[in-house]
Design a protein around this motif. Structure first.
Motif, PDB file in Angstrom:
ATOM      1  N   ALA A  69       0.857  -1.181   0.000  1.00  0.00           N
ATOM      2  CA  ALA A  69       0.000   0.000   0.000  1.00  0.00           C
ATOM      3  C   ALA A  69       0.893   1.230   0.000  1.00  0.00           C
ATOM      4  CB  ALA A  69      -0.942   0.007   1.202  1.00  0.00           C
ATOM      5  N   GLY A  70       0.293   2.369  -0.331  1.00  0.00           N
ATOM      6  CA  GLY A  70       1.081   3.595  -0.356  1.00  0.00           C
ATOM      7  C   GLY A  70       0.195   4.813  -0.410  1.00  0.00           C
ATOM      8  N   GLY A  71       0.813   5.963  -0.217  1.00  0.00           N
ATOM      9  CA  GLY A  71       0.085   7.222  -0.279  1.00  0.00           C
ATOM     10  C   GLY A  71       1.033   8.376  -0.513  1.00  0.00           C
ATOM     11  N   VAL A  72       0.510   9.444  -1.119  1.00  0.00           N
ATOM     12  CA  VAL A  72       1.310  10.639  -1.373  1.00  0.00           C
ATOM     13  C   VAL A  72       0.436  11.869  -1.180  1.00  0.00           C
ATOM     14  CG1 VAL A  72       0.823  10.621  -3.865  1.00  0.00           C
ATOM     15  CG2 VAL A  72       2.861  11.779  -3.008  1.00  0.00           C
ATOM     16  N   VAL A  73       1.036  12.915  -0.617  1.00  0.00           N
ATOM     17  CA  VAL A  73       0.394  14.220  -0.491  1.00  0.00           C
ATOM     18  C   VAL A  73       1.276  15.210  -1.235  1.00  0.00           C
ATOM     19  CG1 VAL A  73      -0.388  16.031   1.072  1.00  0.00           C
ATOM     20  CG2 VAL A  73      -0.593  13.630   1.753  1.00  0.00           C
ATOM     21  N   MET A  74       0.669  15.933  -2.178  1.00  0.00           N
ATOM     22  CA  MET A  74       1.435  16.800  -3.076  1.00  0.00           C
ATOM     23  C   MET A  74       0.788  18.165  -3.167  1.00  0.00           C
ATOM     24  SD  MET A  74       2.062  16.129  -7.133  1.00  0.00           S
ATOM     25  CE  MET A  74       2.697  17.399  -8.219  1.00  0.00           C
ATOM     26  N   ASP A  75       1.603  19.213  -3.190  1.00  0.00           N
ATOM     27  CA  ASP A  75       1.103  20.569  -3.401  1.00  0.00           C
ATOM     28  C   ASP A  75       0.756  20.717  -4.877  1.00  0.00           C
ATOM     29  OD1 ASP A  75       1.015  23.432  -3.978  1.00  0.00           O
ATOM     30  OD2 ASP A  75       1.843  23.725  -1.967  1.00  0.00           O
ATOM     31  N   ALA A  76      -0.500  21.012  -5.175  1.00  0.00           N
ATOM     32  CA  ALA A  76      -0.964  21.039  -6.561  1.00  0.00           C
ATOM     33  C   ALA A  76      -0.383  22.198  -7.356  1.00  0.00           C
ATOM     34  CB  ALA A  76      -2.492  21.119  -6.590  1.00  0.00           C
ATOM     35  N   HIS A  77       0.111  23.247  -6.680  1.00  0.00           N
ATOM     36  CA  HIS A  77       0.569  24.442  -7.385  1.00  0.00           C
ATOM     37  C   HIS A  77       2.087  24.569  -7.435  1.00  0.00           C
ATOM     38  CE1 HIS A  77      -3.488  26.087  -7.759  1.00  0.00           C
ATOM     39  NE2 HIS A  77      -3.698  25.684  -6.512  1.00  0.00           N
ATOM     40  N   THR A  78       2.817  23.801  -6.645  1.00  0.00           N
ATOM     41  CA  THR A  78       4.280  23.870  -6.674  1.00  0.00           C
ATOM     42  C   THR A  78       4.929  22.548  -7.068  1.00  0.00           C
ATOM     43  OG1 THR A  78       4.567  23.267  -4.339  1.00  0.00           O
ATOM     44  CG2 THR A  78       4.222  25.614  -4.848  1.00  0.00           C
ATOM     45  N   GLY A  79       4.192  21.453  -6.984  1.00  0.00           N
ATOM     46  CA  GLY A  79       4.762  20.141  -7.270  1.00  0.00           C
ATOM     47  C   GLY A  79       5.538  19.557  -6.108  1.00  0.00           C
ATOM     48  N   GLU A  80       5.561  20.235  -4.954  1.00  0.00           N
ATOM     49  CA  GLU A  80       6.292  19.723  -3.797  1.00  0.00           C
ATOM     50  C   GLU A  80       5.621  18.483  -3.238  1.00  0.00           C
ATOM     51  OE1 GLU A  80       8.038  23.352  -1.283  1.00  0.00           O
ATOM     52  OE2 GLU A  80       5.933  23.606  -1.818  1.00  0.00           O
ATOM     53  N   ILE A  81       6.413  17.471  -2.925  1.00  0.00           N
ATOM     54  CA  ILE A  81       5.912  16.275  -2.261  1.00  0.00           C
ATOM     55  C   ILE A  81       6.025  16.507  -0.760  1.00  0.00           C
ATOM     56  CG2 ILE A  81       6.137  13.784  -2.010  1.00  0.00           C
ATOM     57  CD1 ILE A  81       5.356  14.720  -4.823  1.00  0.00           C
ATOM     58  N   LEU A  82       4.896  16.578  -0.083  1.00  0.00           N
ATOM     59  CA  LEU A  82       4.902  16.816   1.359  1.00  0.00           C
ATOM     60  C   LEU A  82       4.937  15.514   2.158  1.00  0.00           C
ATOM     61  CD1 LEU A  82       2.995  19.362   0.074  1.00  0.00           C
ATOM     62  CD2 LEU A  82       3.395  20.065   2.419  1.00  0.00           C
ATOM     63  N   ALA A  83       4.523  14.430   1.538  1.00  0.00           N
ATOM     64  CA  ALA A  83       4.602  13.116   2.190  1.00  0.00           C
ATOM     65  C   ALA A  83       4.493  12.053   1.111  1.00  0.00           C
ATOM     66  CB  ALA A  83       3.497  12.942   3.228  1.00  0.00           C
ATOM     67  N   MET A  84       5.268  10.986   1.263  1.00  0.00           N
ATOM     68  CA  MET A  84       5.175   9.859   0.340  1.00  0.00           C
ATOM     69  C   MET A  84       5.581   8.592   1.077  1.00  0.00           C
ATOM     70  SD  MET A  84       6.852   9.202  -3.431  1.00  0.00           S
ATOM     71  CE  MET A  84       8.377   8.501  -2.806  1.00  0.00           C
ATOM     72  N   VAL A  85       4.724   7.593   1.022  1.00  0.00           N
ATOM     73  CA  VAL A  85       4.947   6.360   1.775  1.00  0.00           C
ATOM     74  C   VAL A  85       4.672   5.166   0.880  1.00  0.00           C
ATOM     75  CG1 VAL A  85       4.161   4.955   3.719  1.00  0.00           C
ATOM     76  CG2 VAL A  85       4.360   7.437   3.988  1.00  0.00           C
ATOM     77  N   SER A  86       5.514   4.161   0.999  1.00  0.00           N
ATOM     78  CA  SER A  86       5.298   2.863   0.370  1.00  0.00           C
ATOM     79  C   SER A  86       5.564   1.800   1.423  1.00  0.00           C
ATOM     80  CB  SER A  86       6.246   2.680  -0.821  1.00  0.00           C
ATOM     81  OG  SER A  86       6.157   1.360  -1.331  1.00  0.00           O
ATOM     82  N   PRO A  97      -8.521  23.921  -5.171  1.00  0.00           N
ATOM     83  CA  PRO A  97      -7.658  22.805  -4.741  1.00  0.00           C
ATOM     84  C   PRO A  97      -6.222  23.245  -4.459  1.00  0.00           C
ATOM     85  CG  PRO A  97      -8.954  22.210  -6.666  1.00  0.00           C
ATOM     86  CD  PRO A  97      -9.129  23.682  -6.477  1.00  0.00           C
ATOM     87  N   ARG A  98      -5.757  22.873  -3.279  1.00  0.00           N
ATOM     88  CA  ARG A  98      -4.375  23.182  -2.889  1.00  0.00           C
ATOM     89  C   ARG A  98      -3.503  21.929  -2.858  1.00  0.00           C
ATOM     90  NH1 ARG A  98      -4.383  26.588   2.540  1.00  0.00           N
ATOM     91  NH2 ARG A  98      -2.146  26.195   2.225  1.00  0.00           N
ATOM     92  N   TYR A  99      -4.133  20.801  -2.546  1.00  0.00           N
ATOM     93  CA  TYR A  99      -3.347  19.574  -2.401  1.00  0.00           C
ATOM     94  C   TYR A  99      -4.001  18.423  -3.150  1.00  0.00           C
ATOM     95  CZ  TYR A  99      -1.100  22.228   1.295  1.00  0.00           C
ATOM     96  OH  TYR A  99      -0.428  23.201   1.994  1.00  0.00           O
ATOM     97  N   VAL A 100      -3.144  17.542  -3.655  1.00  0.00           N
ATOM     98  CA  VAL A 100      -3.571  16.292  -4.286  1.00  0.00           C
ATOM     99  C   VAL A 100      -3.136  15.153  -3.381  1.00  0.00           C
ATOM    100  CG1 VAL A 100      -3.201  14.730  -6.229  1.00  0.00           C
ATOM    101  CG2 VAL A 100      -3.509  17.176  -6.636  1.00  0.00           C
ATOM    102  N   VAL A 101      -4.044  14.223  -3.145  1.00  0.00           N
ATOM    103  CA  VAL A 101      -3.748  13.055  -2.318  1.00  0.00           C
ATOM    104  C   VAL A 101      -4.084  11.810  -3.124  1.00  0.00           C
ATOM    105  CG1 VAL A 101      -4.183  11.848  -0.146  1.00  0.00           C
ATOM    106  CG2 VAL A 101      -4.321  14.346  -0.226  1.00  0.00           C
ATOM    107  N   LEU A 102      -3.145  10.882  -3.185  1.00  0.00           N
ATOM    108  CA  LEU A 102      -3.411   9.608  -3.857  1.00  0.00           C
ATOM    109  C   LEU A 102      -3.027   8.475  -2.922  1.00  0.00           C
ATOM    110  CD1 LEU A 102      -2.934   8.486  -7.464  1.00  0.00           C
ATOM    111  CD2 LEU A 102      -1.832   7.135  -5.693  1.00  0.00           C
TER     112      LEU A 102
END
Length: 581
Positions: free
Chosen positions: A257-274, A523-528
C-alpha cells in the motif's frame, strides 16, 4: 764551538731557509707559505661538507617529490583517514526537523602481521562480539595483508570491552555513521547509505550525485559540518500517511500500500509512503519487498483513475462538454473482447454520470471520439507514458503497447493496457485541478513563482474548471463519498483494476487507488492512495477501491489538513456554524 753545536745551528738555518738554491734565507716568506697551505686545506674541507649536505638534501627532496606523486597504496579495504571522517550534510524536513545526520563511531581492525595467536584473538573477541564470523575472521587474521577490518561501527560499550581485553595487533579507527531519528517514517524518500557512508538510495543518493561522491573520491571532503539539505516533506504529515497506510495493509491483509500528499501548485511532495518499507538504520532487515518504492519505482495499471484523464481529454479536445451524452446501453465488442460496465445503468449517460458511475462504455466512446493519436499525445503531455523526472533516483519507466490500435485506446481509456507509477498518476491529477499546468514533482522546497517558471500548460483553464466540478460531483454523489471530510470539500475518483495473473485478468485480485484533491473550490493539495490485493473484512474476495483506498484518503486529510494550513468551511456560504450550548 763543538761539532754537535755546529750541526744544530745548520739544521736550524735549513728549517727557515725557503728560498731557491743560492737565495738568501727569509723568515717572512716561510711563514706566509705555511698560512696559505692551511687555508687551502680548510677551504677544501668546507667544500666537501657543503657538497655532502647538498647531495643529502637533494636525495631527501627527490624522495619527497616521488612519494607526493605516487598513487596511494590500497591495503585491504581501508580508506584514507580524512575520507573516513568526511561529513555528509544533514537532511531536514521543510520545518528543519532532522531526518538524517552523522554520528561519530569507531571500527575495529587488525594488523595480521602482528597477530601471534589467531585462535586466542578470536576467542577473546567472541566474548564481546557474540555474532562474530569465526571462519571469516580467522582467514583475515592469517592473511598476508597488513590491515583487515574486523567489525565496522562499534558501539562505545563494545569498544571499551574490547580495549579491556588487551589484545595486541588490533586497534580502532574513528568513523562516522549515518543515523535516522525517524527510523522507517520516511525511508523511501530519505534513502540510506552503505557501510562507508555513501548514498545508496533515496535523497541520500541524490546528494552524492550532486558532486559529494566525486569530491570524496578525490579526497576533497572535509570533517567539518556541511550545510543541511532541506527537503520538501513535512515529517508530521509523513508520519500520519505512514500510520494510515500501515493500518490499511494490516486491515485488508494486502501485499502493499502507499500514499502521497502533493502541493498542486508547486509540485512539492509533502509526504510519500510505500509499505512494506525498511529502517534506514538497518536496511538489510527490510529485504527486497521493503526496498521497493512502489510509489515511484513500481508500475501498475491504475484502473478507473485513468477515466479522469480520458474525460479531461474529451473536454479539452472540444469533442464534448459537461452537457454531452453518450449511449451506454449496449456493451462494445471489439477484437474478440467485450467492453461492459461493472454497474451498468443500461441507458444514455451524461458526462457527469459517466464519471459518477465509472462507465467503461461511456469512457471508451469518449476516447474513440478523440482518436488513437490524440489519445496517445494527450497522455504524453501529462507525463503518463514517459519516465518521470525528479530528484529521487528510484523512478520506473511506464509501459505501453508497442503499437497503439483501437482496442488499446479503448482499454487504456478506463485504465487497462498502460502501467504507470502511482506518483505519476498523482502529478498528472494535479494538472487537472490546478488550472491545467503540468509541474514536475520535487522533493526539495519550491516556491509558487519557481513552479510557474517551469510549468507547462497542458490543459485549458476551462477544462480544469470542469474537472474540479466532476471531482466534487463524484465526491458528493459517487464512489468518492467514503473520502469526504466535513468542512474540507474532498473530491476524487476511485480506480479498481483487476491484476494480471499468468496473462489473464484475475477478478479476485485487485489493485485499488483513489485520486483526490481538496478543497475542491480552490484545490491546494492532491492526495493519492493505493492498496495492492486487498481482501474484504471477512478475508475472502477482493475489496473495492471505494471501501479500501478512499477511506485512507479520508483519514489522511482529516488528520493532516490543519497541519497543511487548510481551514475548514461549514455551512452553505462556507462560514462557520455558531452553535449555542
Amino acid at each position: 764551538m763543538s761539532f754537535l753545536s755546529r750541526i744544530m745551528v745548520l739544521k736550524s738555518r735549513a728549517h727557515f731557509n725557503t728560498g731557491g738554491r743560492g737565495s738568501a734565507p727569509s723568515a717572512g716568506a716561510s711563514f706566509q707559505g705555511t698560512r696559505k697551505k692551511k687555508s687551502a686545506q680548510a677551504k677544501n674541507r668546507v667544500g666537501l661538507l657543503i657538497a655532502g649536505f647538498t647531495v643529502f638534501y637533494c636525495v631527501i627532496g627527490g624522495r619527497l617529490v616521488q612519494y607526493g606523486m605516487a598513487e596511494p597504496l590500497t591495503t585491504s579495504s581501508i580508506l584514507p583517514p580524512d575520507r573516513l571522517l568526511a561529513s555528509r550534510p544533514d537532511l531536514v524536513d521543510r520545518n528543519g526537523e532532522v531526518l538524517a545526520t552523522d554520528i561519530r563511531t569507531v571500527s575495529l581492525f587488525a594488523e595480521p602481521h602482528k597477530i601471534v595467536d589467531a585462535d586466542e584473538v578470536i576467542e577473546k573477541l567472541s566474548t564481546v562480539l557474540h555474532d562474530l564470523d569465526v571462519k571469516g575472521t580467522y582467514s583475515k587474521l592469517k592473511s598476508n595483508s597488513r590491515f583487515q577490518w574486523l567489525r565496522r561501527q562499534l558501539t562505545p560499550k563494545q569498544q571499551s570491552q574490547i580495549l579491556a581485553l588487551g589484545i595486541p595487533g588490533i586497534g580502532f579507527r574513528p568513523e562516522k555513521r549515518r543515523f535516522y531519528p525517524g527510523g522507517p517514517t520516511a525511508a523511501h524518500v530519505v534513502g540510506y547509505v552503505n557501510i562507508d557512508n555513501r548514498g545508496v538510495a533515496g535523497m541520500e543518493r541524490y546528494v552524492d550525485n550532486q558532486g559529494l561522491a566525486d569530491l570524496a573520491a578525490v579526497g576533497m571532503t572535509s570533517s567539518q559540518p556541511l550545510e543541511p539539505v532541506k527537503l520538501s516533506i513535512d515529517v508530521r504529515v509523513q508520519a500520519i500517511v505512514r500510520e494510515v497506510v500501515t493500518t490499511a495493509i494490516q486491515k485488508f491483509q494486502a501485499l502493499g500500500a502507499g500514499g502521497v500528499v502533493m502541493d498542486a501548485h508547486t509540485g512539492e511532495i509533502l509526504a510519500m509512503v510505500s509499505v512494506p518499507d525498511f529502517d534506514p538504520n538497518n536496511p538489510a532487515e527490510g529485504g527486497e519487498e521493503g526496498w521497493l518504492n512502489r510509489m515511484s519505482n513500481g508500475t501498475f495499471e491504475m484502473g478507473s483513475t485513468f477515466k479522469s484523464f480520458t474525460v479531461a481529454m474529451g473536454l479539452d479536445d472540444g469533442k464534448m462538454n459537461l452537457q454531452s451524452t453518450f449511449d451506454a446501453r449496449f456493451p462494445i465488442r471489439i477484437g474478440g473482447f467485450t467492453i461492459k460496465d461493472f454497474h451498468g445503468k443500461g441507458r444514455v449517460l451524461s458526462v457527469p454520470e459517466i464519471f459518477q458511475y465509472s462507465s467503461n462504455i461511456g469512457t471508451a466512446k469518449i476516447a474513440d471520439a478523440v482518436g488513437i493519436e490524440g489519445h496517445k499525445a494527450f497522455l504524453e503531455k501529462l507525463g503518463l507514458l514517459t519516465k518521470m523526472k525528479t530528484e529521487l533516483p528510484e523512478v520506473a519507466q511506464p509501459s505501453q503497447p508497442r503499437t497503439w490500435k483501437k482496442i488499446n485506446s479503448i482499454t487504456i481509456s478506463f485504465g487497462h493496457g498502460v502501467s504507470t507509477t502511482p506518483l505519476q498518476t498523482a502529478v498528472a491529477g494535479a494538472a487537472l485541478l490546478n488550472g491545467g499546468k503540468y509541474i514536475p514533482p520535487t522533493f526539495l522546497p519550491r516556491s509558487r513563482e519557481e513552479a510557474d517558471q517551469i510549468a507547462t500548460q497542458v490543459l485549458k483553464p476551462t477544462t480544469s474548471r470542469d474537472m474540479r466540478f466532476l471531482f466534487e460531483w463524484n465526491g458528493v454523489n459517487g464512489s468518492g463519498r467514503n473520502a469526504r471530510v466535513p468542512g474540507f470539500n474532498v473530491g476524487g475518483k476511485t480506480g479498481t483494476a483487476d491484476k494480471v495473473v499468468n496473462g489473464r485478468y484475475a477478478h479476485d485480485k485487485n489493485f485499488n487507488a483513489f485520486l483526490a484533491g481538496f478543497p475542491m473550490d480552490n484545490p491546494r493539495y492532491v492526495v493519492l492512495t493505493f492498496i495492492d490485493e486487498p481482501k474484504t473484512d471477512k478475508g475472502n474476495g477482493a475489496a473495492l477501491a471505494g471501501t479500501s483506498a478512499a477511506p485512507m484518503v479520508k483519514d489522511i486529510i482529516s488528520r493532516s489538513a490543519a497541519i497543511l494550513g487548510v481551514k475548514p468551511k461549514f455551512g452553505k456560504d462556507g462560514s462557520a456554524l455558531l452553535v449555542s450550548y
